[in-house]
Write a protein that holds these residues in place. Structure first.
Motif, mmCIF file in Angstrom:
data_model
loop_
_atom_site.group_PDB
_atom_site.id
_atom_site.type_symbol
_atom_site.label_atom_id
_atom_site.label_comp_id
_atom_site.label_asym_id
_atom_site.label_seq_id
_atom_site.Cartn_x
_atom_site.Cartn_y
_atom_site.Cartn_z
ATOM 1 N N THR A 373 5.139 -122.719 28.237
ATOM 2 C CA THR A 373 4.568 -121.055 27.957
ATOM 3 C C THR A 373 3.121 -121.240 28.217
ATOM 4 N N MET A 374 2.579 -120.058 28.557
ATOM 5 C CA MET A 374 1.349 -120.137 28.540
ATOM 6 C C MET A 374 0.576 -120.248 27.020
ATOM 7 N N LYS A 375 -0.511 -120.802 26.867
ATOM 8 C CA LYS A 375 -1.194 -120.995 25.529
ATOM 9 C C LYS A 375 -1.521 -119.648 25.263
ATOM 10 N N TRP A 376 -2.093 -118.636 26.039
ATOM 11 C CA TRP A 376 -2.439 -117.397 25.518
ATOM 12 C C TRP A 376 -2.416 -116.421 26.706
ATOM 13 N N PHE A 377 -2.109 -115.052 26.486
ATOM 14 C CA PHE A 377 -1.716 -114.100 27.510
ATOM 15 C C PHE A 377 -2.590 -114.209 28.912
ATOM 16 N N ASP A 378 -3.796 -114.681 28.794
ATOM 17 C CA ASP A 378 -4.593 -114.589 29.877
ATOM 18 C C ASP A 378 -3.903 -115.276 31.131
ATOM 19 N N ASP A 379 -3.207 -116.246 30.650
ATOM 20 C CA ASP A 379 -2.300 -117.038 31.852
ATOM 21 C C ASP A 379 -1.075 -116.512 31.970
ATOM 22 N N VAL A 380 -0.701 -115.207 31.716
ATOM 23 C CA VAL A 380 0.390 -114.701 31.634
ATOM 24 C C VAL A 380 1.147 -114.823 33.132
ATOM 25 N N TRP A 381 -0.125 -114.699 34.038
ATOM 26 C CA TRP A 381 0.473 -114.478 35.411
ATOM 27 C C TRP A 381 0.943 -115.900 35.948
ATOM 28 N N LEU A 382 0.724 -116.968 35.245
ATOM 29 C CA LEU A 382 1.154 -118.419 35.481
ATOM 30 C C LEU A 382 2.798 -118.152 35.472
ATOM 31 N N TRP A 484 -3.364 -122.647 33.073
ATOM 32 C CA TRP A 484 -3.436 -122.889 34.513
ATOM 33 C C TRP A 484 -4.506 -124.104 34.798
ATOM 34 N N ASP A 485 -5.350 -124.179 33.951
ATOM 35 C CA ASP A 485 -6.434 -125.430 34.112
ATOM 36 C C ASP A 485 -5.704 -126.538 34.135
ATOM 37 N N ASP A 486 -4.642 -126.736 32.790
ATOM 38 C CA ASP A 486 -3.758 -127.944 32.883
ATOM 39 C C ASP A 486 -3.029 -128.141 33.997
ATOM 40 N N SER A 489 -5.169 -129.376 36.971
ATOM 41 C CA SER A 489 -5.477 -130.935 36.716
ATOM 42 C C SER A 489 -4.064 -131.860 36.992
ATOM 43 N N ILE A 490 -3.040 -131.431 36.540
ATOM 44 C CA ILE A 490 -2.005 -132.383 37.030
ATOM 45 C C ILE A 490 -1.704 -132.141 38.703
ATOM 46 N N LEU A 491 -1.943 -130.832 38.999
ATOM 47 C CA LEU A 491 -1.551 -131.058 40.619
ATOM 48 C C LEU A 491 -2.624 -131.538 41.376
ATOM 49 N N GLY A 492 -4.003 -131.970 40.898
ATOM 50 C CA GLY A 492 -5.015 -132.396 41.408
ATOM 51 C C GLY A 492 -4.549 -133.882 41.627
ATOM 52 N N ASN A 493 -3.649 -134.521 40.741
ATOM 53 C CA ASN A 493 -3.174 -135.922 40.959
ATOM 54 C C ASN A 493 -2.458 -136.207 42.101
ATOM 55 N N PHE A 494 -1.812 -135.007 42.567
ATOM 56 C CA PHE A 494 -0.712 -134.957 43.893
ATOM 57 C C PHE A 494 -1.388 -134.472 45.174
ATOM 58 N N SER A 495 -2.761 -134.255 45.217
ATOM 59 C CA SER A 495 -3.288 -133.644 46.425
ATOM 60 C C SER A 495 -4.592 -134.304 46.731
ATOM 61 N N THR A 496 -5.047 -134.271 48.134
ATOM 62 C CA THR A 496 -6.533 -134.712 48.338
ATOM 63 C C THR A 496 -7.195 -133.694 48.591
#
Ligand SMILES: [Zn+2]
Length: 899
Positions: A373-382, A484-486, A489-496
């Protein structure tokens, strides 16, 4: 939630882990068995007696002023403080629901929690009228001091201890979000409305376990997040106990009770129960199998994609009549809009696709939103973007005969552009300082721009890498929260690629790029094409994305893919003189793709010569945007739509064309143009209606014919004859909802027999809930201005807006284009109500209200009223100001001189 979506089971790690969590819970939480059972037997009167008795023994201890009382709502600051000190919450709730609507609902709760420190008071959220808290005690019955202020229940620090705390609370349940009806109720607590019912920590990152007991009237049934464990009948009442849930956010806690019928099917050893109120058994029969099939497919698909077994095990789903949203993803008790789930006989292919999409959307939320779940509702879009993105992926294999790229393009781009082109556009990720304002985060940008952006992310990263990244994300944060930033940062490990830079403009900035094409002859008689990207706001932002530029000539075509990460890109020269150039010819590109004048004028005459439906769709979107931007006249666009309709065979494009015909007709043609084309349009739609073979197309054409009928005798007679059953439509049996639609239209057209038509239509509506809604609407359709004015006045009473879809529908009739000249006076009082509507209504209501109020107006007077309102309220809440600018966009564009 929607307006608006696992390896084979046997992920042992998850199963073992869940078992461990449960074992821990059993030893940790004090169980209120005795007290709960006792309380379930209590009647309201007994509760009152015990309350008075305790009052004598233990008078309340009001808090001293030295304790700081937090402001109303749930501020980010309060949420942050609580998240660092409170954990291991278990709400053990017993709720007594009386049969009569006039009787209050009472609740009793054991609240278990761990505190890191007892230095500060404990602040619960309980946003209900004063006097709702009856008693707070310790387990041994000793009273606890408390104060109830600003929507918070505060327990002073002297009553707290470090480590485990247990409080027992008795209270009157707040009813704002219980959606209480004569025969049923359902809770809807998103985004922070659980605290309008019972005391809790109403923020998404304080996940808790819920143990619920419901005491309901005899003859009712109930469901909630947890599995039903016990069921007893006693003294014409029923006691239903539900199993303790896994950790879930308060906005996901839910229960439903009432007179529902149920159907049950098993799939992979899990029982799925469908609760519904629909009275038409034939209609149910037609729908049930497809609904279950879509539920099962969605669950199976998600388990395979995520490698995680359905995290909550239980899957009940409830079709709610007149539901405010498309659906709501409460784990174990998913709510669906009955109308969108149980389709009528005349349902279009689009309705079926939308249903599949809705089921997939809510099901996908069990992982994306409910598990993590998002931490706060500003990331509800996620959670919304994943649900939508995945829903599209799930639905595609269910409809192999459909053109899914075209569906994607037509479902998302036009709706996202409708907001992103306005002065009120918002970025995908918005700031939110208090959960009070969370409702205004929702809208087309979250639901329709975000999936396009997610699709682009998949294109940037590659399908397998994105999936691997998402699996890692779900495993890392399961039963917890993430931002979203979390994720990035995870996806960054899977992309160039530099995903952060990409996210900054696509996710954190509003608006959309504008692309312009220019051509120059090359020395060897070829043609060089340049695509320029402009930032409409003048900030020179660049939206990096892949674009496919296609050129079409008499003897061939070319397509080039470019990565547009700079202001101008040049496409490899074309060896022929093109008839037209499309700067975007796929479902991936996002922006205003303006055609060069030569291409625009060619396509206005020849769009049907484009053989590929997807490219035709992309060309339509360019023409549509150019019409809105005044680069093409509305009448030219309208004529192109009508002539294409004669030839178009692709159902999805027919639906787009028909919708745009109606939109252009009512909102862009002037009065004399409307009168000129009206008869032609009516004949065209009637011919299509009579000659189309497909039922869903007939339904589309009938709706368009009904909705574009003007006040002329011939067409009104035709509508009247259809409603009377004297003019059958070849090959089509009209469902009740179509008769209702025609009855409403006859009333709006001031047909001489409208009064009788409406009265008779009431008798035709079989379903009780639908009949109540129809009766409610009738004054808004009246030909008598006084009746309409009186009805509008009544809408200022929140009681009259209790059923929000009813209120929005009525408001749209009051402001129907046929009544535009006499409804301008509703705009100002309607805008004046907006803040109150946000505070009393559910999250989509302010937008629905504004669309119903503003979107049919085009007069200078209406534009002036909106502009003046905005000017006179310089400190108006920015989110609501943006929503007004979004809904009034066409009105303001059509009256550019009014500022
Ligand atoms: Zn959703």
């Amino acid at each position: 939630m929607l307006m608006p979506y696992g390896q084979k089971r046997g992920n042992e790690i998850i199963s073992i882990d869940m078992y461990a969590l449960r074992a821990k819970e059993k030893t940790k939480f004090k169980q209120p068995h005795i007290k709960t059972l006792r309380i379930m037997n209590l009647t309201k009167h007994f509760l009152k007696l015990s309350f008075c008795f305790l009052m004598i023994l233990f008078p309340f201890y009001p808090l001293q002023a030295q304790q700081q009382i937090p402001a109303k709502g749930i501020s980010k600051q309060l949420a942050l403080e609580r998240a660092t000190t409170i954990s291991d919450i278990n709400y053990q709730l017993s709720i007594h629901i009386p049969e009569k609507l006039t009787e209050s609902i009472y609740g009793h709760m054991w609240l278990n929690l761990e505190l890191k420190t007892n230095a500060n008071p404990l602040i619960l959220d309980f946003n209900v009228p004063a006097g709702s808290v009856r008693e707070v005690t310790f387990e041994n019955g000793n009273p606890v001091k408390w104060e109830h202020k600003n929507g918070h229940l505060i327990i002073p620090s002297s009553f707290l201890k470090k480590g485990h705390n247990l409080f027992i609370l008795d209270f009157k349940v707040g009813e704002q979000s219980l959606n209480r009806n004569q025969e049923f109720l359902y809770t809807l607590f998103v985004p922070a409305r659980a605290s309008t019912a019972f005391p809790c920590f109403d923020q998404p990152d304080l996940k808790a376990r819920f143990t619920l007991d419901l005491d309901i009237p005899e003859g009712w049934v109930a469901t909630a997040n947890g599995k039903q464990t016990k069921f007893q009948i006693r003294d014409h009442r029923q006691l239903v106990n539900f199993e303790t849930t896994q950790p879930i956010s308060t906005y996901l806690f839910s229960f439903v009770a009432g007179k529902f019928k149920t159907l049950e099917k098993k799939h992979n050893d899990i029982s799925y129960r469908f609760f519904y109120r629909e009275a038409d058994s034939l209609k149910m029969k037609r729908n049930v199998d497809s609904i279950f099939k879509q539920v099962f497919m969605s669950v199976d698909w998600m388990e395979k994609y995520t490698g995680i077994k359905q995290p909550f095990g239980k899957y009940d789903f409830i079709a709610i009549p007149s539901f405010q949203y498309g659906g709501m993803e409460h784990p174990g008790a998913i709510l669906y809009n009955a109308q969108r789930l149980i389709l009528s006989e005349s349902a279009t292919q689009e309705d079926e696709l939308n249903r599949a999409n809705l089921i997939a959307h809510e099901t996908a939320h069990l992982w994306f939103g409910d598990l993590v779940t998002m931490k706060w509702f500003d990331d509800v879009w996620l959670k919304e973007v994943f649900a939508n993105f995945i829903a599209d992926k799930i639905v595609n294999p269910m409809y192999p005969e459909l053109n899914h790229q075209l569906s994607f393009l037509l479902a998302h781009q036009p709706r996202a552009y409708a907001i992103d082109r306005t002065q009120g556009a918002n970025p995908i990720q918005q700031t939110l300082n208090n959960l009070d304002e969370a409702g205004s985060l929702y809208g087309n940008i979250i639901y329709h721009k975000a999936p396009i952006v997610m699709d682009q992310l998949e294109q940037l990263m590659g399908e397998d890498q994105l999936r691997a990244g998402l699996q890692k994300y779900l495993q890392t944060y399961r039963f917890g929260n993430a931002t979203w930033d979390d994720l990035i940062s995870i996806l960054g490990n899977f992309s160039t690629k530099d995903l952060k830079a990409w996210s900054d403009v696509w996710v954190k900035e509003p608006g959309m790029p504008h692309y312009v094409v220019s051509t120059t002859q090359t020395a060897d008689h070829g043609l060089s094409i340049a695509v320029q990207q402009k930032d409409p706001s003048g900030k020179n932002r660049i939206w990096p994305q892949y674009l496919t530029i296609s050129t079409f000539g008499k003897s061939g075509q070319t397509s080039s893919e470019i990565f547009m990460d700079k202001p101008v890109s040049v496409v490899p020269p074309v060896p022929f003189e093109p008839l037209y150039i499309l700067p975007n010819s796929t479902e991936r590109g996002y922006g205003y793709f303006e055609l060069d004048p030569k291409s625009a004028s060619y396509l206005l005459k020849n769009i049907q010569t484009i053989a590929d439906p997807l490219i035709r769709g992309a060309a339509w979107l360019s023409l549509h945007e150019m019409m809105i931007d005044n680069k093409i006249t509305p009448i030219d666009y309208f004529n192109t739509l009508c002539s294409s309709l004669k030839e178009e065979n692709e159902e999805q494009l027919i639906n787009f064309i028909v919708a745009d015909i109606q939109m252009t007709f009512w909102k862009f043609l002037d009065q004399s143009q409307k009168s000129t084309v009206s008869e032609f349009l009516s004949n065209l739609l009637q011919t299509k209606l009579n000659t189309s073979e497909k039922k869903s197309l007939k339904a589309t054409f009938l709706k368009a014919f009904v909705y574009t009928t003007m006040e002329n005798a011939k067409e009104m007679d035709t509508l009247y004859a259809i409603w009377m059953g004297k003019k059958p439509i070849p090959g089509m049996k009209l469902p009740e909802t179509d008769y209702r639609m025609i009855a409403c239209e006859l009333a709006l057209l001031n047909h001489p027999d409208a009064g009788n038509v409406l009265a008779n239509q009431v008798a035709r509506v079989k379903d009780k809930d639908s009949r109540e809604r129809f009766v409610y609407l009738i004054p808004s359709l009246s030909s008598n201005k006084k009746v309409r004015d009186q009805f509008f006045k009544q809408l200022s009473d929140p009681k009259m807006r209790e059923h929000e879809p009813w209120a929005s529908e009525a408001l749209s009739y009051l402001n129907h284009p046929l009544r535009e000249s006499v409804s301008e006076k509703y705009i100002l009082p309607g805008l004046n109500l907006l803040e109150e509507i946000r505070s009393t209504g559910d999250i989509f209501f302010p937008v629905d209200w504004l669309n119903a109020l503003l979107s049919n107006h085009s007069s200078p007077a209406a534009a002036k009223t909106v502009r003046t309102f905005l000017k006179n309220h310089p400190n108006y809440p920015p989110d609501l100001r943006m929503k007004i600018l979004q809904s009034a966009d066409n009105l303001l564009r059509r009256n550019p001189s009014i500022q």
